[in-house]
Design a protein around this motif. Structure first.
Motif, PDB file in Angstrom:
ATOM      1  N   CYS A 235       4.594  14.611  62.035  1.00  9.08           N
ATOM      2  CA  CYS A 235       3.228  13.944  62.793  1.00  9.08           C
ATOM      3  C   CYS A 235       2.338  15.030  62.878  1.00  9.08           C
ATOM      4  CB  CYS A 235       3.695  13.149  64.103  1.00  9.08           C
ATOM      5  SG  CYS A 235       4.977  11.996  63.570  1.00  9.08           S
ATOM      6  N   THR A 236       1.032  14.700  62.348  1.00  9.30           N
ATOM      7  CA  THR A 236      -0.382  15.656  62.608  1.00  9.30           C
ATOM      8  C   THR A 236      -1.162  14.720  63.340  1.00  9.30           C
ATOM      9  OG1 THR A 236      -1.452  15.045  60.828  1.00  9.30           O
ATOM     10  CG2 THR A 236       0.412  16.732  60.507  1.00  9.30           C
ATOM     11  N   GLY A 237      -1.917  15.548  64.127  1.00 10.68           N
ATOM     12  CA  GLY A 237      -2.897  14.980  64.994  1.00 10.68           C
ATOM     13  C   GLY A 237      -2.598  14.255  66.335  1.00 10.68           C
ATOM     14  N   GLY A 238      -3.388  14.093  67.201  1.00  9.21           N
ATOM     15  CA  GLY A 238      -2.920  13.328  68.568  1.00  9.21           C
ATOM     16  C   GLY A 238      -1.927  14.035  69.261  1.00  9.21           C
ATOM     17  N   MET A 239      -1.698  15.571  69.401  1.00 10.82           N
ATOM     18  CA  MET A 239      -0.628  16.050  69.823  1.00 10.82           C
ATOM     19  C   MET A 239      -1.241  16.901  71.271  1.00 10.82           C
ATOM     20  SD  MET A 239       1.991  15.634  68.518  1.00 10.82           S
ATOM     21  CE  MET A 239       2.897  16.948  69.740  1.00 10.82           C
ATOM     22  N   SER A 240      -2.451  16.555  71.670  1.00  7.92           N
ATOM     23  CA  SER A 240      -2.973  17.041  72.664  1.00  7.92           C
ATOM     24  C   SER A 240      -2.585  16.305  74.136  1.00  7.92           C
ATOM     25  CB  SER A 240      -4.343  17.625  72.640  1.00  7.92           C
ATOM     26  OG  SER A 240      -4.850  18.291  73.790  1.00  7.92           O
ATOM     27  N   VAL A 241      -3.399  16.760  75.275  1.00  9.24           N
ATOM     28  CA  VAL A 241      -3.108  15.695  76.441  1.00  9.24           C
ATOM     29  C   VAL A 241      -4.220  15.028  76.792  1.00  9.24           C
ATOM     30  CG1 VAL A 241      -1.358  17.204  77.393  1.00  9.24           C
ATOM     31  CG2 VAL A 241      -3.725  17.623  77.742  1.00  9.24           C
ATOM     32  N   ASP A 242      -5.046  14.763  75.818  1.00  7.38           N
ATOM     33  CA  ASP A 242      -6.439  13.884  76.058  1.00  7.38           C
ATOM     34  C   ASP A 242      -5.690  12.447  76.007  1.00  7.38           C
ATOM     35  OD1 ASP A 242      -7.825  15.954  75.996  1.00  7.38           O
ATOM     36  OD2 ASP A 242      -8.527  15.638  73.916  1.00  7.38           O
ATOM     37  N   PRO A 243      -6.414  11.592  76.834  1.00 13.52           N
ATOM     38  CA  PRO A 243      -6.125  10.195  76.688  1.00 13.52           C
ATOM     39  C   PRO A 243      -6.009   9.545  75.715  1.00 13.52           C
ATOM     40  CG  PRO A 243      -7.592  10.753  78.459  1.00 13.52           C
ATOM     41  CD  PRO A 243      -7.682  11.677  77.626  1.00 13.52           C
ATOM     42  N   ASP A 244      -6.556   9.917  74.561  1.00  8.84           N
ATOM     43  CA  ASP A 244      -6.423   9.148  73.292  1.00  8.84           C
ATOM     44  C   ASP A 244      -5.480   9.848  72.397  1.00  8.84           C
ATOM     45  OD1 ASP A 244      -8.053  11.286  73.117  1.00  8.84           O
ATOM     46  OD2 ASP A 244      -9.467  10.386  71.592  1.00  8.84           O
TER      47      ASP A 244
END
Length: 339
Positions: A235-244
């Motif tokens: 899976c790529t993308g969306g791996m940080s700790v931001d709410p989205d």
């Protein structure tokens, strides 16, 4: 040692080099210290003026360096490798296929702690190619006590110290996430990187989908790829700790066993690894994989392709050596990254 008539020395071990000098042709040792004298050697020894030789006295408590080296070879010798013939107490281990080298480090350290013998290997956890040298062993003295070699066997334990796990023909699914990619606002430059790195090990991207930042949809896509026989899912993308950033939640919701979210590697701190119930890996790749030359993905991917389980302890151990220096000319894996 003792002096013996050359004609009577067959089967004995030389305790000194024998030099041959032929003017304009050669000057050097014709037999090395430690050589076991054969019947065919006698005329050669006599031709260099050796009517007598100095040999080691036989002792049932001792092993010749070559005999002891064969024991070290057998201690190391695991799957998909072979050993060279002993020579002057030295032996090499060679890979028989492409794969990942694994090493039982506790056993290796225990043997090397005994003294009078050594095993030197390349780093475990990294890919090797057929024909690569994996390890070299050496007995330090010319002869060694039998009980010392028995201690080496015991210290190593019953399993081989080394194994080469072959790369499998893997099919991977890739789930690209992110509203910006899904709606076509930016180009997907991540997926080609994954395809290229998979190809390094003979794996292919067999399924691919692009989704918005919708955790339920991402979870369903992962489960569908596993149901359709993918050996692993990235899976790529969306791996940080931001709410989205919803990808870690989506992976967790598949019911997979989480190994780690986060790893002591730069680039690659936001890496996620989980395993489905049947052992297939599900991986969340941080954005650095898209643009950095080498990242945690390069450290972990070979093991995933070779079906070598990656544990939380393995990931924690990457902290020392886990800092990529981003050299102007990248020489990975011939550098300190991951070692």
């Amino acid at each position: 040692m003792k002096m013996m008539k050359t004609e009577e020395a067959v089967g004995h071990v030389l305790c000194h080099d024998i030099t041959q000098i032929i003017r304009g042709v050669t000057k050097g040792p014709v037999f090395r210290k430690g050589h076991v004298i054969t019947k065919e050697d006698i005329p050669v020894l006599l031709s260099v003026g050796k009517d007598h030789v100095y040999i080691w006295e036989k002792d049932d408590t001792l092993l010749h360096e070559d005999e002891a080296a064969a024991i070290l070879r057998d201690i190391c010798l695991g799957t998909n490798m072979h050993g060279s013939e002993p020579k002057e107490g030295k032996i090499e281990l060679i890979a028989d296929c492409d794969g990942v080298l694994t090493i039982r480090r506790d056993g290796l350290k225990a043997v090397n702690s005994l003294g009078e013998m050594m095993i030197a290997t390349r780093h475990g956890g990294f890919p090797v190619r057929k024909g690569d040298k994996l390890a070299g062993t050496r007995i330090i003295p010319l002869v060694i006590k039998k009980d010392k070699m028995a201690a080496a066997k015991e210290a190593a334990g019953p399993a081989p110290l080394l194994d080469v796990h072959p790369f499998g023909q893997k099919k991977a699914g890739v789930v690209t996430t992110g509203n910006e990619v899904f709606h076509g606002r930016i180009e997907d430059t991540f997926t080609p990187v994954i395809e290229s790195k998979l190809a390094e090990y003979g794996a292919v991207m067999a399924m691919h989908t692009t989704l918005a930042d919708d955790p339920a949809a991402i979870t369903a896509a992962i489960q569908d790829m596993l149901a359709q026989g993918m050996d692993m899912v990235f899976c790529t993308g969306g791996m940080s700790v931001d709410p989205d950033d919803q990808t870690p939640l989506a992976i967790k919701n598949t019911g997979a066993c989480m190994v780690s979210y986060g790893a002591p590697v730069l680039p690659g701190a936001m890496f996620l690894l989980a395993y489905a119930g049947d052992g297939r890996p599900i991986v969340g790749l941080p954005g650095c994989v898209m643009y950095a030359k080498r990242t945690i993905f390069d450290l972990v991917l070979p093991s995933l392709i070779a079906d070598v389980p990656v544990t939380a302890e393995d990931l924690a151990g990457l902290g020392e050596g886990g800092l990529c220096l981003n050299c102007h000319v990248c020489t990975f894996p011939n550098c300190g990254f991951g070692k």
